[in-house]
Motif scaffolding. Sequence first.
Motif, mmCIF file in Angstrom:
data_model
loop_
_atom_site.group_PDB
_atom_site.id
_atom_site.type_symbol
_atom_site.label_atom_id
_atom_site.label_comp_id
_atom_site.label_asym_id
_atom_site.label_seq_id
_atom_site.Cartn_x
_atom_site.Cartn_y
_atom_site.Cartn_z
ATOM 1 N N TYR A 76 28.782 29.693 65.912
ATOM 2 C CA TYR A 76 28.008 30.029 64.562
ATOM 3 C C TYR A 76 26.987 29.485 64.717
ATOM 4 C CZ TYR A 76 33.310 30.526 63.079
ATOM 5 O OH TYR A 76 34.334 30.636 62.707
ATOM 6 N N LEU A 227 27.386 23.554 52.750
ATOM 7 C CA LEU A 227 26.040 24.188 53.564
ATOM 8 C C LEU A 227 26.954 25.611 54.510
ATOM 9 C CD1 LEU A 227 26.310 20.634 55.875
ATOM 10 C CD2 LEU A 227 24.204 22.028 54.787
ATOM 11 N N ALA A 229 27.313 28.761 56.873
ATOM 12 C CA ALA A 229 27.418 29.538 58.521
ATOM 13 C C ALA A 229 28.326 30.907 58.214
ATOM 14 C CB ALA A 229 27.555 28.670 59.400
ATOM 15 N N LEU B 78 26.038 26.362 64.855
ATOM 16 C CA LEU B 78 27.674 25.210 64.913
ATOM 17 C C LEU B 78 28.496 25.575 66.169
ATOM 18 C CD1 LEU B 78 28.565 23.295 62.700
ATOM 19 C CD2 LEU B 78 29.307 25.356 61.718
ATOM 20 N N TYR B 80 32.403 25.416 65.990
ATOM 21 C CA TYR B 80 33.229 24.992 64.846
ATOM 22 C C TYR B 80 34.437 25.890 65.372
ATOM 23 C CZ TYR B 80 36.543 25.122 60.912
ATOM 24 O OH TYR B 80 37.691 25.234 60.130
ATOM 25 N N ASP B 81 35.982 25.163 65.735
ATOM 26 C CA ASP B 81 37.007 25.545 66.270
ATOM 27 C C ASP B 81 38.696 24.920 65.238
ATOM 28 O OD1 ASP B 81 40.243 25.705 67.315
ATOM 29 O OD2 ASP B 81 38.855 26.079 69.383
ATOM 30 N N PRO B 159 41.269 33.764 63.451
ATOM 31 C CA PRO B 159 40.452 34.852 64.185
ATOM 32 C C PRO B 159 41.768 34.979 64.838
ATOM 33 C CG PRO B 159 38.737 33.185 64.754
ATOM 34 C CD PRO B 159 39.862 32.183 64.187
ATOM 35 N N SER B 167 39.609 44.394 66.694
ATOM 36 C CA SER B 167 39.521 44.250 67.512
ATOM 37 C C SER B 167 38.274 42.614 67.292
ATOM 38 C CB SER B 167 38.348 44.695 68.583
ATOM 39 O OG SER B 167 37.158 44.223 69.308
ATOM 40 N N LEU B 168 38.842 42.087 68.536
ATOM 41 C CA LEU B 168 38.074 40.680 67.972
ATOM 42 C C LEU B 168 36.567 40.878 67.884
ATOM 43 C CD1 LEU B 168 39.136 37.120 69.357
ATOM 44 C CD2 LEU B 168 38.901 37.981 67.254
ATOM 45 N N PHE B 169 36.056 41.724 68.695
ATOM 46 C CA PHE B 169 34.798 42.137 68.642
ATOM 47 C C PHE B 169 34.042 41.747 67.138
ATOM 48 C CE2 PHE B 169 33.993 41.988 73.010
ATOM 49 C CZ PHE B 169 33.295 40.963 73.067
ATOM 50 N N ILE B 171 35.140 41.631 64.592
ATOM 51 C CA ILE B 171 34.799 40.509 63.571
ATOM 52 C C ILE B 171 33.901 39.425 62.268
ATOM 53 C CG2 ILE B 171 36.093 38.646 62.576
ATOM 54 C CD1 ILE B 171 38.537 38.958 63.661
ATOM 55 N N LYS B 172 33.318 39.589 61.737
ATOM 56 C CA LYS B 172 32.387 38.658 61.171
ATOM 57 C C LYS B 172 32.899 37.957 60.175
ATOM 58 C CE LYS B 172 28.780 43.155 60.638
ATOM 59 N NZ LYS B 172 28.633 43.766 59.721
ATOM 60 N N LYS B 173 32.141 37.047 61.040
ATOM 61 C CA LYS B 173 32.936 35.140 59.830
ATOM 62 C C LYS B 173 31.728 34.489 58.854
ATOM 63 C CE LYS B 173 33.799 34.099 64.391
ATOM 64 N NZ LYS B 173 34.461 33.831 65.762
ATOM 65 N N GLU B 174 32.512 34.168 58.114
ATOM 66 C CA GLU B 174 31.451 33.648 57.428
ATOM 67 C C GLU B 174 31.956 31.841 57.191
ATOM 68 O OE1 GLU B 174 29.498 36.084 54.046
ATOM 69 O OE2 GLU B 174 31.054 34.696 53.481
ATOM 70 N N LEU B 175 31.099 30.725 57.175
ATOM 71 C CA LEU B 175 31.676 29.321 57.011
ATOM 72 C C LEU B 175 31.137 29.022 55.911
ATOM 73 C CD1 LEU B 175 32.543 27.779 60.523
ATOM 74 C CD2 LEU B 175 33.867 28.892 59.150
ATOM 75 N N ILE B 176 32.144 28.583 55.250
ATOM 76 C CA ILE B 176 31.155 26.942 53.627
ATOM 77 C C ILE B 176 31.960 25.461 54.536
ATOM 78 C CG2 ILE B 176 31.125 26.900 51.471
ATOM 79 C CD1 ILE B 176 30.941 30.182 50.943
ATOM 80 N N GLN B 203 36.372 29.518 55.742
ATOM 81 C CA GLN B 203 36.655 30.565 56.753
ATOM 82 C C GLN B 203 37.116 32.312 55.946
ATOM 83 O OE1 GLN B 203 38.925 30.145 59.731
ATOM 84 N NE2 GLN B 203 37.007 30.652 61.479
ATOM 85 N N ILE B 208 34.948 45.747 60.606
ATOM 86 C CA ILE B 208 33.582 46.186 60.845
ATOM 87 C C ILE B 208 32.536 46.688 59.732
ATOM 88 C CG2 ILE B 208 32.494 49.060 61.919
ATOM 89 C CD1 ILE B 208 32.800 47.801 63.768
#
Lengths: 240, 240
Positions: A76, A227, A229, B78, B80-81, B159, B167-169, B171-176, B203, B208
Motif C-alpha cells: 500500500y 493513518l 493508505a 506500507l 499489510y497482510d 482480498p 478479478s484481483l487486478f 480491486i482498489k483498496k484503502e486502509l485506515i 480495509q 473498478i
Amino acid sequence: MGLPIYLQIVEDIKEKINSGELKPGDALYSENTLCKTYNASRMTVRKGLAILAGEGYIYSIPGKGNFVKEPDSTTYTLYYDEKNNLINSVDKTKLLEVNIIMPTSKLIEALQITKNKKVIMIRRLFYTDGEPVAYDLKYLPYYKGMPIVEKEIRYATFPEIVSKKTSLFAIKKELIISAQMPDEEIRRHLNIYNELPLMVVEQKLYDIEDKPIGLGITYFRSDYCKLYAQASFRDKTSHE
Amino acid sequence: MGLPIYLQIVEDIKEKINSGELKPGDALYSENTLCKTYNASRMTVRKGLAILAGEGYIYSIPGKGNFVKEPDSTTYTLYYDEKNNLINSVDKTKLLEVNIIMPTSKLIEALQITKNKKVIMIRRLFYTDGEPVAYDLKYLPYYKGMPIVEKEIRYATFPEIVSKKTSLFAIKKELIISAQMPDEEIRRHLNIYNELPLMVVEQKLYDIEDKPIGLGITYFRSDYCKLYAQASFRDKTSHE
DNA sequence: GAGTGGTCTAGACCACGAT
DNA sequence: TCGTGGTCTAGACCACTCT
C-alpha cells in the motif's frame, strides 16, 4: 480517439487482464506479434509493455517472453506527515527541550553509534486548536559545529531537520507504527485523564550508505490521529 | 563497465541530484544536448530520463524542458497482510460466525447500499501460538447465489474472499489505521484483562468503477502487531 | 522561427532460451 | 538454429513555449 498507440496497447492489455481473459502466469504474444497486431514498431510496443511492467501488471523474462504478473495484494501507499495526519493538522508547535545527551542503549543500537558519541535530543509538543495532540521525540547523532537553531527546530519536520546535513534525496526512511498506553509523563503533556491509547510512529532516517542519521518517535493521541493508505496502485507513472 | 548507456545516464544524473549539484527546480540540459554529452541517440537519453521520472527524481514540461523534482517526503510503502503483520504470523484461524444481516447505518454508508440490501458478515479470530491475537470482521454486500463455503472463508485473506467475485487486478483498496481500547466483547475474545490497546485496521475494497465491494475491520492486540513502512523508494522500476 | 519535449519508425546487433 | 526480449541508432513529424 487521440490516444497514442503505446497507451492504446496499455489499455487493451490491461482490459484483457482485468477481465480475466489473461490470467497470472499467462504469456503475452511475443513483441513481434504485438507489432503486427497493433501495426506499430517494436519500440512503440515495448514502450507500452514497459508501462504495464512499471504498474505491476506484467514482467518479462529475456529469451522467453512477457508474462502476466500475480497481483501484489500486500503493498500500500501510506501518506505520513507528522504534522498532517491528524483529524485537524498541527497549527502550533511547542519546543520543550533541546539537549545534548549521552545515548541510552536503545539509542546506541538504533543510531549505530558508540556509547561515547553524544546525541542531540529534541522534545516537542504539537497542538491543534490549542489542544496538545502529539508528543514528539527526535534523536540525532551530534557532530561538532552542528547548528542547533531553536527557531528552525521548533517548526521543522523531521526530514527537514536532518536534511540540513544531507540532501533530502539521499534519505531512506522507515516507519514502525504501533499502539500503546501513555506513561505518566505523556499523559501530563497530552492532557490525558482517561483510558486513551496512543498511536506511536517511530521514524528512522538513513543516509545513502544506510547509516542511521536520525530517530524520531511521535506519540499521537489516538483520537486525533488516523493513518491512511491505499493500494499502491498503478497510474502513478508518467502517462497523462 | 558493462552498464547500458541509459542506466549510466540515470546514475550520473542521480548522482548530480543527490550531491546537490542539481537542485529541485533546476532544469536539466536539453535532450539534444544530453545526446551529445553521452554520445547517445535521443531514444536512449529519453529512456534514462523516463526512469528518473518514474523514480520521482525529475519531471518534464513539453516545450520547456526536464526539471529536478522536489522530493516527496510524505509517501511511504506500507506492507499489510492481515495474517502477517504480527510479531509472529497467524497460524490458526477460527471462524466465529457467518451470517446474513441487515446493514447498520455505518454499513449502508461504507458499502453504499440501500437499507434493504442484505450484507454478509464474517467474524473470525486469528491465533498465533495458540493465543488469540486479532478479532476480524468482514462485510460484503450479499448477492443471490453467492457461494459461502465455510472452509474457504475460514482461511482466506480478505482480498481473496472478495476476488471470488472480481478479478484481483480490478480491486482498489484503502486502509485506515487507528488505535482504540477494546470493548467488552473484544476483551473476551482476545483474552485482554489489563489496559492493552488495539491497533485497528479498516480495509475497504472497491471494484473498478469505485463501487465498494467489501469492508473489513481487524482488531489486533497491540502487543502482537506492528506495521512497517518505508520511504516509497525508487529502484522499484524495471532495471536490474 | 528556433528550440523543446512527445511520439513513432525501420532497421540493427546482442545474449539468452528452447529444440 | 531460431525465436525471444534487451539495447541502440538516426532519422522523422508533431505540439508546444519562448521571444
